[in-house]
Design a protein around this motif. Structure first.
Motif, PDB file in Angstrom:
ATOM      1  N   VAL A 147       0.821  -1.211   0.000  1.00 56.28           N
ATOM      2  CA  VAL A 147       0.000   0.000   0.000  1.00 56.28           C
ATOM      3  C   VAL A 147       0.858   1.266   0.000  1.00 56.28           C
ATOM      4  O   VAL A 147       0.390   2.344  -0.403  1.00 56.28           O
ATOM      5  CB  VAL A 147      -0.955  -0.014   1.225  1.00 56.28           C
ATOM      6  CG1 VAL A 147      -0.169   0.152   2.530  1.00 56.28           C
ATOM      7  CG2 VAL A 147      -2.015   1.071   1.104  1.00 56.28           C
ATOM      8  N   LEU A 148       2.122   1.155   0.409  1.00 60.87           N
ATOM      9  CA  LEU A 148       2.997   2.323   0.471  1.00 60.87           C
ATOM     10  C   LEU A 148       3.744   2.592  -0.831  1.00 60.87           C
ATOM     11  O   LEU A 148       4.391   3.635  -0.956  1.00 60.87           O
ATOM     12  CB  LEU A 148       4.027   2.155   1.600  1.00 60.87           C
ATOM     13  CG  LEU A 148       3.481   2.009   3.023  1.00 60.87           C
ATOM     14  CD1 LEU A 148       4.640   1.850   4.007  1.00 60.87           C
ATOM     15  CD2 LEU A 148       2.630   3.215   3.391  1.00 60.87           C
ATOM     16  N   ILE A 149       3.683   1.690  -1.782  1.00 60.17           N
ATOM     17  CA  ILE A 149       4.500   1.805  -2.989  1.00 60.17           C
ATOM     18  C   ILE A 149       4.217   3.089  -3.771  1.00 60.17           C
ATOM     19  O   ILE A 149       5.117   3.694  -4.357  1.00 60.17           O
ATOM     20  CB  ILE A 149       4.292   0.567  -3.894  1.00 60.17           C
ATOM     21  CG1 ILE A 149       4.948  -0.652  -3.236  1.00 60.17           C
ATOM     22  CG2 ILE A 149       4.868   0.797  -5.289  1.00 60.17           C
ATOM     23  CD1 ILE A 149       4.761  -1.937  -3.999  1.00 60.17           C
ATOM     24  N   GLY A 150       2.984   3.554  -3.763  1.00 62.08           N
ATOM     25  CA  GLY A 150       2.639   4.752  -4.519  1.00 62.08           C
ATOM     26  C   GLY A 150       2.763   6.048  -3.729  1.00 62.08           C
ATOM     27  O   GLY A 150       2.478   7.124  -4.268  1.00 62.08           O
ATOM     28  N   ARG A 151       3.221   5.961  -2.496  1.00 58.24           N
ATOM     29  CA  ARG A 151       3.320   7.174  -1.674  1.00 58.24           C
ATOM     30  C   ARG A 151       4.662   7.879  -1.869  1.00 58.24           C
ATOM     31  O   ARG A 151       5.650   7.279  -2.276  1.00 58.24           O
ATOM     32  CB  ARG A 151       3.142   6.820  -0.199  1.00 58.24           C
ATOM     33  CG  ARG A 151       1.742   6.316   0.130  1.00 58.24           C
ATOM     34  CD  ARG A 151       1.557   6.147   1.626  1.00 58.24           C
ATOM     35  NE  ARG A 151       0.246   5.574   1.936  1.00 58.24           N
ATOM     36  CZ  ARG A 151      -0.175   5.287   3.157  1.00 58.24           C
ATOM     37  NH1 ARG A 151       0.627   5.536   4.194  1.00 58.24           N
ATOM     38  NH2 ARG A 151      -1.371   4.762   3.363  1.00 58.24           N
ATOM     39  N   TYR A 152       4.658   9.167  -1.514  1.00 57.14           N
ATOM     40  CA  TYR A 152       5.872   9.983  -1.597  1.00 57.14           C
ATOM     41  C   TYR A 152       6.515  10.079  -0.209  1.00 57.14           C
ATOM     42  O   TYR A 152       5.863   9.818   0.804  1.00 57.14           O
ATOM     43  CB  TYR A 152       5.529  11.374  -2.132  1.00 57.14           C
ATOM     44  CG  TYR A 152       5.144  11.366  -3.585  1.00 57.14           C
ATOM     45  CD1 TYR A 152       6.106  11.529  -4.584  1.00 57.14           C
ATOM     46  CD2 TYR A 152       3.805  11.180  -3.970  1.00 57.14           C
ATOM     47  CE1 TYR A 152       5.749  11.513  -5.933  1.00 57.14           C
ATOM     48  CE2 TYR A 152       3.446  11.154  -5.309  1.00 57.14           C
ATOM     49  CZ  TYR A 152       4.429  11.321  -6.292  1.00 57.14           C
ATOM     50  OH  TYR A 152       4.084  11.288  -7.623  1.00 57.14           O
ATOM     51  N   PRO A 153       7.795  10.449  -0.146  1.00 60.30           N
ATOM     52  CA  PRO A 153       8.489  10.482   1.143  1.00 60.30           C
ATOM     53  C   PRO A 153       7.777  11.278   2.227  1.00 60.30           C
ATOM     54  O   PRO A 153       7.779  10.867   3.392  1.00 60.30           O
ATOM     55  CB  PRO A 153       9.847  11.109   0.783  1.00 60.30           C
ATOM     56  CG  PRO A 153      10.094  10.667  -0.623  1.00 60.30           C
ATOM     57  CD  PRO A 153       8.732  10.703  -1.268  1.00 60.30           C
ATOM     58  N   HIS A 154       7.152  12.410   1.879  1.00 61.76           N
ATOM     59  CA  HIS A 154       6.506  13.223   2.912  1.00 61.76           C
ATOM     60  C   HIS A 154       5.274  12.551   3.499  1.00 61.76           C
ATOM     61  O   HIS A 154       4.750  12.996   4.527  1.00 61.76           O
ATOM     62  CB  HIS A 154       6.131  14.602   2.344  1.00 61.76           C
ATOM     63  CG  HIS A 154       4.976  14.581   1.396  1.00 61.76           C
ATOM     64  ND1 HIS A 154       5.130  14.318   0.040  1.00 61.76           N
ATOM     65  CD2 HIS A 154       3.643  14.782   1.588  1.00 61.76           C
ATOM     66  CE1 HIS A 154       3.949  14.376  -0.553  1.00 61.76           C
ATOM     67  NE2 HIS A 154       3.034  14.651   0.368  1.00 61.76           N
ATOM     68  N   GLN A 155       4.835  11.464   2.871  1.00 65.28           N
ATOM     69  CA  GLN A 155       3.675  10.732   3.365  1.00 65.28           C
ATOM     70  C   GLN A 155       4.072   9.538   4.240  1.00 65.28           C
ATOM     71  O   GLN A 155       3.215   8.767   4.640  1.00 65.28           O
ATOM     72  CB  GLN A 155       2.832  10.254   2.184  1.00 65.28           C
ATOM     73  CG  GLN A 155       2.261  11.385   1.341  1.00 65.28           C
ATOM     74  CD  GLN A 155       1.572  10.894   0.076  1.00 65.28           C
ATOM     75  OE1 GLN A 155       2.141  10.127  -0.704  1.00 65.28           O
ATOM     76  NE2 GLN A 155       0.327  11.319  -0.110  1.00 65.28           N
ATOM     77  N   LEU A 156       5.361   9.413   4.529  1.00 66.57           N
ATOM     78  CA  LEU A 156       5.867   8.273   5.288  1.00 66.57           C
ATOM     79  C   LEU A 156       6.368   8.708   6.666  1.00 66.57           C
ATOM     80  O   LEU A 156       6.749   9.859   6.867  1.00 66.57           O
ATOM     81  CB  LEU A 156       7.016   7.600   4.531  1.00 66.57           C
ATOM     82  CG  LEU A 156       6.757   7.142   3.101  1.00 66.57           C
ATOM     83  CD1 LEU A 156       8.045   6.599   2.496  1.00 66.57           C
ATOM     84  CD2 LEU A 156       5.650   6.087   3.054  1.00 66.57           C
ATOM     85  N   SER A 157       6.401   7.767   7.579  1.00 60.44           N
ATOM     86  CA  SER A 157       7.001   8.015   8.890  1.00 60.44           C
ATOM     87  C   SER A 157       8.521   7.892   8.769  1.00 60.44           C
ATOM     88  O   SER A 157       9.050   7.425   7.747  1.00 60.44           O
ATOM     89  CB  SER A 157       6.479   6.998   9.915  1.00 60.44           C
ATOM     90  OG  SER A 157       6.968   5.697   9.597  1.00 60.44           O
ATOM     91  N   GLY A 158       9.231   8.283   9.829  1.00 57.11           N
ATOM     92  CA  GLY A 158      10.686   8.197   9.798  1.00 57.11           C
ATOM     93  C   GLY A 158      11.175   6.771   9.623  1.00 57.11           C
ATOM     94  O   GLY A 158      12.103   6.502   8.854  1.00 57.11           O
ATOM     95  N   GLY A 159      10.544   5.831  10.328  1.00 55.91           N
ATOM     96  CA  GLY A 159      10.927   4.429  10.202  1.00 55.91           C
ATOM     97  C   GLY A 159      10.658   3.885   8.818  1.00 55.91           C
ATOM     98  O   GLY A 159      11.455   3.087   8.288  1.00 55.91           O
ATOM     99  N   GLN A 160       9.541   4.296   8.224  1.00 54.69           N
ATOM    100  CA  GLN A 160       9.227   3.840   6.860  1.00 54.69           C
ATOM    101  C   GLN A 160      10.219   4.391   5.853  1.00 54.69           C
ATOM    102  O   GLN A 160      10.668   3.676   4.946  1.00 54.69           O
ATOM    103  CB  GLN A 160       7.795   4.260   6.503  1.00 54.69           C
ATOM    104  CG  GLN A 160       6.717   3.500   7.265  1.00 54.69           C
ATOM    105  CD  GLN A 160       5.329   4.100   7.085  1.00 54.69           C
ATOM    106  OE1 GLN A 160       5.180   5.279   6.739  1.00 54.69           O
ATOM    107  NE2 GLN A 160       4.310   3.312   7.346  1.00 54.69           N
ATOM    108  N   LYS A 161      10.611   5.661   6.017  1.00 53.94           N
ATOM    109  CA  LYS A 161      11.610   6.241   5.109  1.00 53.94           C
ATOM    110  C   LYS A 161      12.958   5.534   5.248  1.00 53.94           C
ATOM    111  O   LYS A 161      13.667   5.318   4.265  1.00 53.94           O
ATOM    112  CB  LYS A 161      11.749   7.742   5.366  1.00 53.94           C
ATOM    113  CG  LYS A 161      10.607   8.555   4.795  1.00 53.94           C
ATOM    114  CD  LYS A 161      10.796  10.045   4.987  1.00 53.94           C
ATOM    115  CE  LYS A 161      10.379  10.483   6.355  1.00 53.94           C
ATOM    116  NZ  LYS A 161      10.256  11.967   6.456  1.00 53.94           N
TER     117      LYS A 161
END
Length: 332
Positions: A146-160
């Motif tokens: 579900v995260l594949i289409g998201r941009y960096p600003h839409q992620l948490s620090g751990g996800q980035k």
């Protein structure tokens, strides 16, 4: 253990100032380092010691002033940076940067960020194959689709941080260089990312160079530890030997600074003053002299070589040895 990487006499100098104040900053000054296949090596030392510069030189992001870097016997330091980009060795060495926010392109989605190095470095042109490899890398670091289409600003620090790791392992490197990859994360997230890195190393068999200020993290993740001070290696040892019997007074001071309830009330070794300037340092003096709690006049006139003090253990100190032995040497 077969050596994957052997660095010999690595130097990185920078010209600073102008006119009469012009000088040379010795960021790296004659560093030797060997990394075995599948080995995890920790680089430690306070800010300005040269560990991040060494990481970038090994990754061929920065040109060394002198020295060689043998990767499976080939001197990759002899390859100019502009040509190294197209070298078949390039995908074999990857780096995970300190700040996942700054290292990710804000205009690329998660999927695009991981697919980009596959497209650039592996020669694969088939879109379906690139997507398959990108998805496999993201799955390895535990990121849901579900995260594949998201941009960096839409992620948490751990996800980035996981995206940065996925991007690095997507091209199946043999050497992964990690420059304080968890320092920008919350403590709870750090633990998750460190466990992920340990699992990936076991599953993929990569060699690690792990740069960190946190000696507890290095003790858990690394088999061998290299201690740096003002551009030089002052001690190198298996992690267990280094933490149980550090031979260099600087290493002992670093370890004594780790909070430990068992040492409550004990006075750690005191380091007076600040590190010397790395600009035009005295080539005949120990760089720790003047700050060292056991320094002697010889330390100011003769630089100590990096010499063996045990099995796989070496230290650059005229009085290298366990604390009791060192104190005895000091009194002679």
């Amino acid at each position: 253990m077969t050596a994957l990487v052997e660095a010999k006499g690595l130097k990185r100098f920078y010209k600073v100032g102008s006119g009469r104040t012009r000088g040379t900053l010795h960021a790296l000054d004659g560093v030797d380092l060997s990394i075995g296949t599948g080995e995890s090596v920790g680089l430690v030392g306070e800010s300005g010691c040269g560990k991040s510069t060494l990481a970038r030189v090994l990754a061929r992001l920065v040109e060394p002033t002198a020295g060689s870097i043998l990767f499976r016997g080939e001197d990759i330091a002899a390859i100019p940076l502009r040509r190294f980009v197209a070298s078949p060795v390039r995908p074999r060495i990857q780096m995970v940067f300190q700040d996942p926010t700054e290292s990710l392109n804000p205009h690329l989605t998660v999927g695009e960020a991981v697919a980009d190095p596959i497209r650039r470095l592996t020669g694969v042109r088939d879109t379906a194959e690139i997507d398959r490899r990108a998805h496999a890398a993201l799955e390895r670091v535990g990121l849901p689709e579900v995260l594949i289409g998201r941009y960096p600003h839409q992620l948490s620090g751990g996800q980035k941080a996981r995206v940065g790791i996925a991007r690095a392992i997507a091209v199946e490197p043999e050497l992964l260089i990690l420059d304080e990859p968890t320092s920008a994360l919350d403590v709870s997230v750090q633990a998750v990312v460190l466990k992920l890195l340990a699992d990936l190393r076991d599953r993929l068999g990569m060699s690690y160079v792990f740069v960190s200020h946190d000696l507890d993290v290095v003790r858990l993740l690394c088999e061998r530890v290299v201690v740096m001070y003002l551009g030089e290696v002052v001690e190198s040892a298996p992690a267990s030997a280094l933490f149980e019997a550090p031979a260099h007074p600087y290493t002992r001071a670093l370890i004594a600074a780790i909070p430990d309830p068992q040492r409550r009330g004990a006075r750690p070794p005191r380091l007076d003053g600040s590190p010397k300037s790395p600009i035009d340092p005295d080539p005949n003096a120990c760089r720790f002299y003047g700050r060292c709690p056991i320094g002697q006049p010889v330390c100011g006139t003769t630089k100590p070589p990096l010499k063996p003090v045990g099995a796989g253990h070496s230290a650059a100190c005229h009085f290298a040895g366990p604390p009791a032995e060192t104190l005895g040497s000091q009194g002679q």
